[in-house]
Scaffold this motif. Sequence first.
Motif, short mmCIF file in Angstrom:
data_model
loop_
_atom_site.label_atom_id
_atom_site.label_comp_id
_atom_site.label_asym_id
_atom_site.label_seq_id
_atom_site.Cartn_x
_atom_site.Cartn_y
_atom_site.Cartn_z
N SER A 42 0.85 -1.18 0.00
CA SER A 42 0.00 0.00 0.00
C SER A 42 0.89 1.24 0.00
CB SER A 42 -0.90 -0.02 1.24
OG SER A 42 -1.56 1.22 1.36
N SER A 44 2.28 4.88 0.25
CA SER A 44 2.12 6.13 1.04
C SER A 44 1.42 6.00 2.39
CB SER A 44 1.37 7.22 0.24
OG SER A 44 2.16 7.69 -0.81
N ALA A 46 2.18 4.32 5.24
CA ALA A 46 2.89 4.14 6.52
C ALA A 46 3.77 5.36 6.76
CB ALA A 46 3.67 2.84 6.53
N ASP A 47 5.01 5.32 6.31
CA ASP A 47 5.89 6.47 6.55
C ASP A 47 5.30 7.76 5.97
OD1 ASP A 47 8.32 7.53 7.60
OD2 ASP A 47 8.99 7.76 5.53
N PHE A 48 4.65 7.71 4.85
CA PHE A 48 4.09 8.92 4.22
C PHE A 48 2.73 9.33 4.78
CE2 PHE A 48 6.60 9.12 -0.10
CZ PHE A 48 7.73 9.52 0.60
N ASP A 79 0.69 -6.90 2.82
CA ASP A 79 1.15 -6.18 4.01
C ASP A 79 1.66 -7.21 5.02
OD1 ASP A 79 1.86 -4.14 5.72
OD2 ASP A 79 -0.18 -3.42 6.05
N ASP A 110 5.81 -10.94 3.88
CA ASP A 110 6.88 -10.03 3.50
C ASP A 110 7.01 -10.06 1.98
OD1 ASP A 110 9.37 -8.89 2.87
OD2 ASP A 110 10.27 -9.57 4.75
N ILE A 111 6.94 -8.91 1.35
CA ILE A 111 6.96 -8.85 -0.12
C ILE A 111 8.28 -9.38 -0.70
CG2 ILE A 111 7.85 -6.49 -0.43
CD1 ILE A 111 5.44 -6.14 -2.47
N ASN A 130 11.37 6.35 -2.42
CA ASN A 130 11.56 7.77 -2.14
C ASN A 130 11.98 8.45 -3.45
OD1 ASN A 130 14.61 7.52 -2.29
ND2 ASN A 130 14.17 6.16 -0.56
N VAL A 140 9.12 -0.68 3.34
CA VAL A 140 9.25 -1.68 2.29
C VAL A 140 10.44 -1.37 1.37
CG1 VAL A 140 7.64 -0.64 0.63
CG2 VAL A 140 7.83 -3.13 0.78
N1 AR6 Z 1 6.54 -6.50 2.94
C1 AR6 Z 1 5.28 -6.10 2.70
N2 AR6 Z 1 4.78 -4.90 3.08
C2 AR6 Z 1 5.59 -4.09 3.79
C3 AR6 Z 1 6.93 -4.44 4.09
C4 AR6 Z 1 7.40 -5.71 3.64
N3 AR6 Z 1 8.65 -6.13 3.87
N4 AR6 Z 1 7.48 -3.42 4.81
C5 AR6 Z 1 6.53 -2.47 4.94
N5 AR6 Z 1 5.39 -2.87 4.34
P1 AR6 Z 1 6.19 2.39 3.74
P2 AR6 Z 1 5.31 4.82 2.30
C6 AR6 Z 1 4.10 -2.12 4.17
O1 AR6 Z 1 6.37 3.17 4.98
O2 AR6 Z 1 4.27 5.12 3.33
C7 AR6 Z 1 10.41 4.63 2.85
O3 AR6 Z 1 11.38 4.71 3.81
C8 AR6 Z 1 3.70 -1.15 5.26
O4 AR6 Z 1 3.05 -1.83 6.33
O5 AR6 Z 1 7.26 1.44 3.35
O6 AR6 Z 1 4.95 4.94 0.86
C9 AR6 Z 1 10.77 5.24 1.50
O7 AR6 Z 1 12.18 5.44 1.37
C10 AR6 Z 1 2.74 -0.25 4.49
O8 AR6 Z 1 1.46 -0.88 4.40
O9 AR6 Z 1 5.97 3.36 2.44
C11 AR6 Z 1 10.01 6.54 1.47
O10 AR6 Z 1 10.79 7.62 1.95
C12 AR6 Z 1 3.35 -0.19 3.09
O11 AR6 Z 1 4.28 -1.29 3.04
C13 AR6 Z 1 8.84 6.31 2.40
O12 AR6 Z 1 9.24 5.30 3.31
C14 AR6 Z 1 4.10 1.09 2.74
O13 AR6 Z 1 4.81 1.58 3.86
C15 AR6 Z 1 7.61 5.86 1.68
O14 AR6 Z 1 6.53 5.78 2.59
#
Ligand code: AR6
Length: 231
Positions: A42, A44, A46-48, A79, A110-111, A130, A140
Amino acid sequence: VEAGITCRMEVEKGLDDKKENEEHAKESHSDNVGSRTLAFPSISTADFQFDLDRASDIIVDTAADFLQKFDNVRLVLVDLSEKSRILSLVKQKTSKKRIDSSRFVTFVGDITQLHTKGGLQCSVIANAANWRLKPGGGGVNAAIFNAAGESLQHATKKCADALRPGTSVVVPLPSVSPLHQREGVTHVIHVLGPNMNPMRPDYLKNDYTKGSKILHEAYNSLFENFASIVQ
Ligand code: AR6
């Protein structure tokens, strides 16, 4: 771009363009659906910090449109946790729409280990990247760059050095990559979604008119790039 490497980047596009359980995702063995499967996180949410309810609507809408246009493909939203709220929202909303539940599924795992741990073959995976397409950071993005090893960094650099929010780029994953060898991943599509986190670049200050438009564009770009690989 070096010879032999085919990178695909999205061109600018307007707005107009446009369990249900995990069992469905398990291989049928009868065909190689894995080579026509995109697994994606998904973008944007989590971190976003993008709103989950709005994001789930956008995921379901863009996936439904895409699956209407292409027969022969499968989408898997992944997820990490059973408790993932985005997965449950998407499941709920998918069941209320006319979407073929064998072609759009949610999956907990885990993807970077879908084949070895999940028994799921997905030749294409998406990354929530990013803008600089740098490894690390967390989420991710860090998981995919770590699992894929240095060859993903090199291959990515050959394709692009930056992304605009709402766009994506296809990176063919070299066969030396552990992610290619172990998991059968042949392509990684980096996607940059809208950012609602004040600590990150291009912060949208809670502007969900802009944010939703960009998230739509991001998924449309991702799905179209995926289609261009499997066509
Ligand atoms: N497998 C499956 N899903 C995952 C995994 C994994 N290993 N790790 C996280 N998720 P995010 P964003 C899910 O924060 O919000 C990065 O640092 C997580 O639970 O990874 O788009 C980049 O460098 C969530 O549902 O991405 C950017 O700076 C989804 O993946 C920034 O974060 C996305 O979470 C992007 O933020």
